[in-house]
Design an enzyme around this catalytic site. Structure first.
Site, PDB file in Angstrom:
ATOM      1  N   ASP A 149       0.825  -1.210   0.000  1.00 25.10           N
ATOM      2  CA  ASP A 149       0.000   0.000   0.000  1.00 25.10           C
ATOM      3  C   ASP A 149       0.855   1.254   0.000  1.00 25.10           C
ATOM      4  O   ASP A 149       1.906   1.302   0.644  1.00 25.10           O
ATOM      5  CB  ASP A 149      -0.904   0.029   1.242  1.00 25.10           C
ATOM      6  N   LYS A 156      -5.847  11.176  11.456  1.00 23.44           N
ATOM      7  CA  LYS A 156      -5.578  10.407  10.240  1.00 23.44           C
ATOM      8  C   LYS A 156      -6.573  10.691   9.123  1.00 23.44           C
ATOM      9  O   LYS A 156      -6.187  10.963   7.980  1.00 23.44           O
ATOM     10  CB  LYS A 156      -5.557   8.910  10.546  1.00 23.44           C
ATOM     11  N   ASP A 190      -4.593   2.538  -4.474  1.00 20.21           N
ATOM     12  CA  ASP A 190      -3.178   2.726  -4.146  1.00 20.21           C
ATOM     13  C   ASP A 190      -2.613   1.490  -3.444  1.00 20.21           C
ATOM     14  O   ASP A 190      -1.571   1.561  -2.809  1.00 20.21           O
ATOM     15  CB  ASP A 190      -2.989   3.963  -3.261  1.00 20.21           C
TER      16      ASP A 190
END
Length: 441
Positions: free
Chosen positions: A121, A193, A370
């Site tokens: 990732d 986050k 991704d």
């Protein structure tokens, strides 16, 4: 597979690798391969209460952690309904599947046939792409685009700086009740986050405040209702003021830490605004050859009257008809251009990576934007291809200059709002990405 207008790849069936954690573990590659290399590293890639942030450590330490917990892993595989340790992982079913894979590989030895993809990732991929296109060496380091002994954590960096700002507010201002609340609650990477991740996709400080309400404040309010908390720790307004306060700090901190990515986003917004002034939309061809257009037209609306039973009470509601006016929606074009451009870049990277991998015979691939996955026996070469294509894409394409050139070509005349050049680039050496072990991990 299906591609949206930005080039992002989606599975057509609802049962695919982009599904949530629990159904994904039932997916495996039909034609497996002999070899289980990288499986131990995958088991150590998860987070949770009992995982001491092992996923943020060097690969050797992750493997060592797996060896130290091997008996626990085997016990979990033998009786997953009794040994519930695995449920504390951030992606519990994927962690459990990796445990089963590792246990089987150790039991069968070198002849074990693996069918579970190993995924790599991106490290906050939106900022990775913005850092690469602006050659921002400082932000690139924070998102692991340069070689590091220990993985960098952009979320922890932002959390630390936000905490410093809050501490400073307590020391310097008289009215510090909001700062005091956050100081007592604590500010960790989890608190920031989602805000950091969505910044590059167009999230404003207002949007970040809404995320804080959704992720923290409302769950705390639910605990108060259920009697688990005596009162809401962020006050009688159920954290509304505290969410706004911390969101503003997080937003400004991100812009200070990632200055060149922020400048690139503003540059794209100026381009979209200049095109909208002429009734046009920004368009461009991605590094994968995919046509991209930031096309937002004003929606036609119709006012309808609704009646409630037979009481004579009516409501007027404004509905969109599904038809479009021949006019650019400036607000949507401006808000959407930066995230759409970044999505187009990560989609181009994915397509180029898959094509390069297939050219080398790696055909069993699982992708989620991704996240790049393949079978363990090919994982060593595959993760190098991911970095090679990332470097090659940005060496071959100055994407900001390309979209500016296309905008100038599409305009009949120059406008004052049109930027004369992309923002100033940094000094990042893209070749360093080739040795950046944690860029995609």
């Amino acid at each position: 597979m299906n591609l949206d207008w930005r080039g992002r790849v989606y599975g057509v069936p609802s049962f695919n690798f982009q599904s949530s954690c629990s159904p994904t573990v039932n997916l495996s590659v039909r034609k497996g391969c002999i070899g289980s290399r990288f499986t131990s590293r995958t088991v150590g890639n998860f987070e949770g209460e009992d995982f001491i942030k092992v996923s943020k450590r060097p690969f050797a330490e992750r493997v060592r952690w797996v060896h130290e917990n091997l008996e626990k892993i085997k016990s979990t595989v033998a009786a997953p309904l009794r040994e519930l340790w695995w449920t504390k992982a951030d992606k519990p079913f994927q962690f459990l599947a990796a445990c089963f894979q590792l246990s089987s590989a150790l039991a069968q030895g070198p002849t074990f046939v693996s069918r579970l993809p190993i995924s790599f990732d991106g490290s906050c991929s939106g900022l990775q792409h913005l850092s690469a296109m602006t050659r921002d060496e400082k932000t690139a380091k924070l998102v692991n685009l340069t070689p590091q002994v220990v993985p960098q954590d952009i979320y922890q960096t932002i959390a630390d700086r936000v905490r410093q700002r809050v501490d400073g507010d307590i020391e310097c201002y008289d009215d510090t009740h909001l700062a005091q609340m956050w100081f007592k609650e604590g500010i960790d990477r989890k608190a920031v986050k989602r805000n950091v991740m969505t910044y590059v996709y167009g999230s404003s400080s207002w949007g970040m405040a809404e995320q804080q309400l959704e992720d923290l404040m409302r769950p705390l309010a639910d605990k108060v209702k259920r009697g688990k908390l005596k009162e809401h720790p962020f006050g009688e307004d159920k954290g509304a003021a505290a969410a706004k306060y911390i969101a503003q700090i997080i937003y400004s901190t991100i812009e200070k830490v990632a200055k060149r990515p922020a400048a690139a986003m503003k540059f794209l917004q100026l381009l979209a605004a200049a095109m909208a002034d002429e009734g046009l939309y920004l368009q461009w061809t991605t590094p994968a050859g995919f046509p991209w257009a930031n096309r937002y037209y004003t929606q036609k609306t119709k006012q309808v009257r609704l009646y409630l039973h037979n009481l004579g009470v009516s409501f007027r509601v404004l509905l969109t008809t599904g038809e479009e006016e021949p006019k650019i929606d400036r607000r949507k074009a401006n808000n959407g251009v930066a995230p759409n451009f970044v999505h187009a870049c990560d989609a181009a990277h994915l397509m180029r990576t898959v094509n390069a991998a297939v050219a080398e015979g790696i055909t069993s691939i699982a992708t989620v934007h991704d996240s790049f996955g393949c079978l363990p026996s090919r994982a060593g070469r595959f993760r190098k291809i991911i970095r090679e294509e990332f470097v090659r894409m940005y060496e071959e394409h100055d994407v900001l200059a390309e979209v500016l050139a296309q905008a100038r070509a599409d305009l009949s005349r120059t406008t004052k709002r049109m930027p004369s050049a992309p923002p100033q680039y940094g000094a990042l050496d893209l070749k360093k990405v080739l040795d950046a072990e944690f860029a995609f991990a």
